[in-house]
Design a protein around this motif. Structure first.
Motif, PDB file in Angstrom:
ATOM      1  N   TYR A  49      32.447  38.989 -27.403  1.00  0.00           N
ATOM      2  CA  TYR A  49      31.118  39.595 -27.291  1.00  0.00           C
ATOM      3  C   TYR A  49      30.278  38.889 -26.233  1.00  0.00           C
ATOM      4  O   TYR A  49      30.456  37.695 -25.958  1.00  0.00           O
ATOM      5  CB  TYR A  49      30.391  39.533 -28.640  1.00  0.00           C
ATOM      6  CG  TYR A  49      31.053  40.356 -29.714  1.00  0.00           C
ATOM      7  CD1 TYR A  49      30.853  41.731 -29.773  1.00  0.00           C
ATOM      8  CD2 TYR A  49      31.891  39.764 -30.662  1.00  0.00           C
ATOM      9  CE1 TYR A  49      31.463  42.503 -30.750  1.00  0.00           C
ATOM     10  CE2 TYR A  49      32.506  40.525 -31.646  1.00  0.00           C
ATOM     11  CZ  TYR A  49      32.287  41.892 -31.681  1.00  0.00           C
ATOM     12  OH  TYR A  49      32.897  42.654 -32.640  1.00  0.00           O
ATOM     13  N   ASP A  50      29.363  39.669 -25.660  1.00  0.00           N
ATOM     14  CA  ASP A  50      28.423  39.108 -24.681  1.00  0.00           C
ATOM     15  C   ASP A  50      27.178  38.532 -25.342  1.00  0.00           C
ATOM     16  O   ASP A  50      26.414  37.807 -24.696  1.00  0.00           O
ATOM     17  CB  ASP A  50      27.995  40.193 -23.684  1.00  0.00           C
ATOM     18  CG  ASP A  50      29.160  40.704 -22.857  1.00  0.00           C
ATOM     19  OD1 ASP A  50      29.735  39.907 -22.098  1.00  0.00           O
ATOM     20  OD2 ASP A  50      29.512  41.891 -22.996  1.00  0.00           O
ATOM     21  N   LEU A  51      26.952  38.866 -26.625  1.00  0.00           N
ATOM     22  CA  LEU A  51      25.735  38.443 -27.314  1.00  0.00           C
ATOM     23  C   LEU A  51      25.939  38.593 -28.814  1.00  0.00           C
ATOM     24  O   LEU A  51      26.666  39.486 -29.258  1.00  0.00           O
ATOM     25  CB  LEU A  51      24.548  39.319 -26.882  1.00  0.00           C
ATOM     26  CG  LEU A  51      23.247  39.243 -27.682  1.00  0.00           C
ATOM     27  CD1 LEU A  51      22.588  37.889 -27.488  1.00  0.00           C
ATOM     28  CD2 LEU A  51      22.294  40.370 -27.283  1.00  0.00           C
ATOM     29  N   LEU A 120      21.953  38.432 -21.734  1.00  0.00           N
ATOM     30  CA  LEU A 120      22.981  39.065 -20.915  1.00  0.00           C
ATOM     31  C   LEU A 120      22.957  38.515 -19.489  1.00  0.00           C
ATOM     32  O   LEU A 120      24.011  38.300 -18.877  1.00  0.00           O
ATOM     33  CB  LEU A 120      22.780  40.576 -20.911  1.00  0.00           C
ATOM     34  CG  LEU A 120      22.967  41.268 -22.268  1.00  0.00           C
ATOM     35  CD1 LEU A 120      22.667  42.756 -22.147  1.00  0.00           C
ATOM     36  CD2 LEU A 120      24.376  41.061 -22.814  1.00  0.00           C
ATOM     37  N   ASP A 121      21.750  38.282 -18.955  1.00  0.00           N
ATOM     38  CA  ASP A 121      21.642  37.697 -17.616  1.00  0.00           C
ATOM     39  C   ASP A 121      22.266  36.310 -17.586  1.00  0.00           C
ATOM     40  O   ASP A 121      22.942  35.934 -16.618  1.00  0.00           O
ATOM     41  CB  ASP A 121      20.180  37.609 -17.187  1.00  0.00           C
ATOM     42  CG  ASP A 121      19.573  38.977 -16.906  1.00  0.00           C
ATOM     43  OD1 ASP A 121      20.340  39.950 -16.794  1.00  0.00           O
ATOM     44  OD2 ASP A 121      18.333  39.066 -16.834  1.00  0.00           O
ATOM     45  N   ARG A 126      26.682  32.551 -16.069  1.00  0.00           N
ATOM     46  CA  ARG A 126      27.735  31.592 -16.427  1.00  0.00           C
ATOM     47  C   ARG A 126      29.063  31.981 -15.803  1.00  0.00           C
ATOM     48  O   ARG A 126      29.827  31.136 -15.366  1.00  0.00           O
ATOM     49  CB  ARG A 126      27.887  31.529 -17.953  1.00  0.00           C
ATOM     50  CG  ARG A 126      26.774  30.827 -18.663  1.00  0.00           C
ATOM     51  CD  ARG A 126      27.082  30.784 -20.144  1.00  0.00           C
ATOM     52  NE  ARG A 126      25.882  30.526 -20.910  1.00  0.00           N
ATOM     53  CZ  ARG A 126      25.810  30.657 -22.219  1.00  0.00           C
ATOM     54  NH1 ARG A 126      26.846  31.052 -22.906  1.00  0.00           N
ATOM     55  NH2 ARG A 126      24.689  30.391 -22.855  1.00  0.00           N
ATOM     56  N   ARG A 127      29.343  33.278 -15.764  1.00  0.00           N
ATOM     57  CA  ARG A 127      30.630  33.712 -15.227  1.00  0.00           C
ATOM     58  C   ARG A 127      30.713  33.501 -13.732  1.00  0.00           C
ATOM     59  O   ARG A 127      31.792  33.300 -13.186  1.00  0.00           O
ATOM     60  CB  ARG A 127      30.856  35.188 -15.566  1.00  0.00           C
ATOM     61  CG  ARG A 127      31.201  35.424 -17.021  1.00  0.00           C
ATOM     62  CD  ARG A 127      31.597  36.856 -17.258  1.00  0.00           C
ATOM     63  NE  ARG A 127      30.447  37.755 -17.266  1.00  0.00           N
ATOM     64  CZ  ARG A 127      29.732  37.995 -18.357  1.00  0.00           C
ATOM     65  NH1 ARG A 127      30.031  37.416 -19.502  1.00  0.00           N
ATOM     66  NH2 ARG A 127      28.703  38.825 -18.312  1.00  0.00           N
ATOM     67  N   GLY A 181      19.489  28.351 -15.768  1.00  0.00           N
ATOM     68  CA  GLY A 181      19.251  29.201 -16.930  1.00  0.00           C
ATOM     69  C   GLY A 181      19.064  30.659 -16.554  1.00  0.00           C
ATOM     70  O   GLY A 181      19.142  31.042 -15.380  1.00  0.00           O
ATOM     71  N   SER A 182      18.802  31.476 -17.551  1.00  0.00           N
ATOM     72  CA  SER A 182      18.687  32.919 -17.340  1.00  0.00           C
ATOM     73  C   SER A 182      17.381  33.325 -16.680  1.00  0.00           C
ATOM     74  O   SER A 182      17.220  34.468 -16.257  1.00  0.00           O
ATOM     75  CB  SER A 182      18.801  33.639 -18.692  1.00  0.00           C
ATOM     76  OG  SER A 182      17.742  33.242 -19.552  1.00  0.00           O
ATOM     77  N   ARG A 183      16.427  32.390 -16.567  1.00  0.00           N
ATOM     78  CA  ARG A 183      15.113  32.711 -15.985  1.00  0.00           C
ATOM     79  C   ARG A 183      15.010  32.297 -14.524  1.00  0.00           C
ATOM     80  O   ARG A 183      13.913  32.218 -13.972  1.00  0.00           O
ATOM     81  CB  ARG A 183      14.004  32.017 -16.789  1.00  0.00           C
ATOM     82  CG  ARG A 183      13.923  32.446 -18.249  1.00  0.00           C
ATOM     83  CD  ARG A 183      12.952  31.576 -19.031  1.00  0.00           C
ATOM     84  NE  ARG A 183      12.840  32.007 -20.420  1.00  0.00           N
ATOM     85  CZ  ARG A 183      11.859  32.766 -20.898  1.00  0.00           C
ATOM     86  NH1 ARG A 183      10.900  33.172 -20.105  1.00  0.00           N
ATOM     87  NH2 ARG A 183      11.841  33.120 -22.172  1.00  0.00           N
ATOM     88  N   ASN A 184      16.139  32.016 -13.885  1.00  0.00           N
ATOM     89  CA  ASN A 184      16.087  31.420 -12.546  1.00  0.00           C
ATOM     90  C   ASN A 184      15.557  32.360 -11.471  1.00  0.00           C
ATOM     91  O   ASN A 184      15.252  31.924 -10.361  1.00  0.00           O
ATOM     92  CB  ASN A 184      17.464  30.876 -12.131  1.00  0.00           C
ATOM     93  CG  ASN A 184      18.520  31.973 -12.075  1.00  0.00           C
ATOM     94  OD1 ASN A 184      18.238  33.131 -12.397  1.00  0.00           O
ATOM     95  ND2 ASN A 184      19.724  31.618 -11.702  1.00  0.00           N
ATOM     96  N   ASP A 185      15.457  33.664 -11.785  1.00  0.00           N
ATOM     97  CA  ASP A 185      14.874  34.586 -10.816  1.00  0.00           C
ATOM     98  C   ASP A 185      13.378  34.801 -11.049  1.00  0.00           C
ATOM     99  O   ASP A 185      12.749  35.612 -10.381  1.00  0.00           O
ATOM    100  CB  ASP A 185      15.595  35.932 -10.869  1.00  0.00           C
ATOM    101  CG  ASP A 185      15.479  36.610 -12.233  1.00  0.00           C
ATOM    102  OD1 ASP A 185      15.269  35.883 -13.236  1.00  0.00           O
ATOM    103  OD2 ASP A 185      15.611  37.845 -12.302  1.00  0.00           O
TER     104      ASP A 185
END
Length: 458
Positions: A49-51, A120-121, A126-127, A181-185
């Motif tokens: 799973y992705d989440l 999900l981001d 990570r991938r 992290g997922s907030r890097n944008d």
């Protein structure tokens, strides 16, 4: 054709499961469900799973059991906790156990969608993630452990408290957590809590409405609003006055801010990173820092080692600093002599990496030979007290002839102005012949070039 992303929803309430299936389905996510811990573990074994979203209370265990299980067996899968409104302790425990984030019941669908998208981001990043940034220089065990820990905490949304002495690079660590992290944008907003006057702090952090106080001529967003969707780094958090600690605690708990003069609160979505060189535990014991705020910002503590505890990294850091100075000056920078390199390894560095950078900048500016020797470093003699890190040009700054103003930055600013005036007069006296001006000032030509660049006088 891309494979749709998938999620596992674990909750014993059918209504909650159906709500989440519907909401995530509209986001294009394939959803499997489980009503208990055993079923969830079985599905995790059979499917990737992705989440994962899990309730706190399950018939045969708790959501914490599942989070711990997934952190050990499936660390690449973000997992978020669904908990009762106001159950702060459960949320904090979930973050400590390795949860990516948490959402409260009754579920706010807008908050849920943001959480799911962030998760999900993060999985996508990570991938495709490249090796960790090499700006944290060093091959010591301490630095390898620090880089590994940064990678782990970057996967979470938990508040991180970065501890360490002045000059060790706490803001750099915070930036790396944000970047990985997922907030890097989204924005990374650093704020020095000790540099904001107490009377302006609420307006700076939370914003204000036009006319709310004298001088408030227009509406202004606070730093929380500026950082919305991203990361807010509260440096020197120990400097917050007690009344602001209360307000900050509420913002962290409720995820809302009320601008000064505003009639209602506004939702904000920020990750909180904080740091200080002071001993927060001691400040809590002395009643100078609220214990409830301490536990909220210190969900994960990340200590940054001082330079003296990783002496083998000093030559690598020194080489990187010299390469940077070479690029800034546009010329080859003299290398360290073996004796100078060894002297740096023995130096205690009370100012840590920042002190090392200042020492090397000064040495490059003042060095006459083809290499930097021990004398060029200006290190204190054995047994002498170490001087505080100084500006590279301070060695030739004329003595001030005027009283200096008060304030944290007043002395450096005043010295810089004195240097600027002295250099300008020397250049005018020598008809802008830099070689003669350097001799007139009693410094090397390289030192003059350095100061001209640093002061923006080229």
């Amino acid at each position: 054709m891309t494979t749709p992303r998938s999620a596992l929803v674990v909750d014993d309430e059918r209504d909650i499961r159906e709500l989440l299936v519907l909401t995530l389905g509209r986001m294009g996510i394939r959803v499997d469900t489980a009503a208990d811990l055993a079923s969830a573990k079985a599905q995790l074994t059979a499917e990737k799973y992705d989440l994962c979203l899990t309730d706190m209370r399950l018939p045969d265990g708790t959501g914490l059991d599942l989070i711990t299980h997934m952190s050990q067996r499936y660390p690449e899968t973000p997992v978020a906790m669904i908990t009762a409104y106001g159950n702060v302790e459960a949320a904090v425990n979930a973050l400590k156990a390795g949860a990516f984030d948490f959402v409260t019941k009754p579920v706010d669908l807008a908050v849920l969608r943001r959480l799911v998208q962030n998760a999900l981001d993060l999985g996508e990043q990570r991938r495709s993630q490249q090796p960790a940034s090499n700006r944290l220089i060093g091959d010591s065990v301490a630095m390898q452990q620090l880089r590994a820990t940064i990678g782990k905490v970057a996967r979470s949304q938990a508040p991180v408290y970065i501890s360490g002495e002045s000059g060790v690079g706490k803001e750099l660590v915070a930036r790396l957590i944000h970047e990985q992290g997922s907030r890097n944008d989204r924005p990374f907003v650093p704020v020095n809590c000790g540099a904001i006057p107490s009377e302006l702090m609420e307006s700076e952090l939370f914003g204000h409405k036009k006319g709310s106080f004298t001088g408030a001529h227009v509406d202004k967003d606070g730093l929380f609003q500026v950082a919305n969707g991203g990361t807010l780094f509260l440096d020197e958090v120990a400097e917050l006055p007690l009344h602001m600690q209360v307000k900050l605690l509420r913002v962290i708990q409720e995820k809302t801010v009320r601008p000064v003069g505003a009639p209602a609160e506004l939702p904000v979505d920020v990750r909180i990173l904080s740091a200080t060189h002071k001993n927060l535990v001691k400040l809590v014991e002395d009643g100078k820092f609220r214990h409830d705020l301490y536990y909220r910002i210190n969900v994960i503590e990340l200590p940054v080692p001082p330079l003296r505890e990783r002496r083998d990294d000093i030559p690598l850091i020194a080489q990187a600093v010299l390469q940077r100075l070479s690029a800034e000056l546009g010329e080859a920078v003299p290398p360290l002599s073996p004796a100078a390199s060894e002297a740096l390894r023995r130096h205690p560095f009370p100012g840590n990496v920042r002190e090392l950078e200042n020492i090397l900048e000064r040495a490059v500016a003042l060095c006459d030979d083809q290499q930097i020797d021990v004398a060029d470093l200006g290190l204190p003699a054995a047994g002498a007290p170490a001087a505080s890190p100084a500006d590279p040009g301070a060695a030739f700054a004329p003595a001030p002839t005027m009283p200096l103003p008060n304030g944290d930055s007043a002395l450096p600013d005043a010295l810089e102005q004195i240097e600027r005036e002295a250099i300008q007069k020397a250049l005018e006296a020598c008809r802008y012949n830099k070689t003669k001006a350097a001799a007139h000032l009693g410094i090397t030509f390289r030192a003059l070039r350095y100061k001209l660049k640093k002061l923006g006088m080229e």
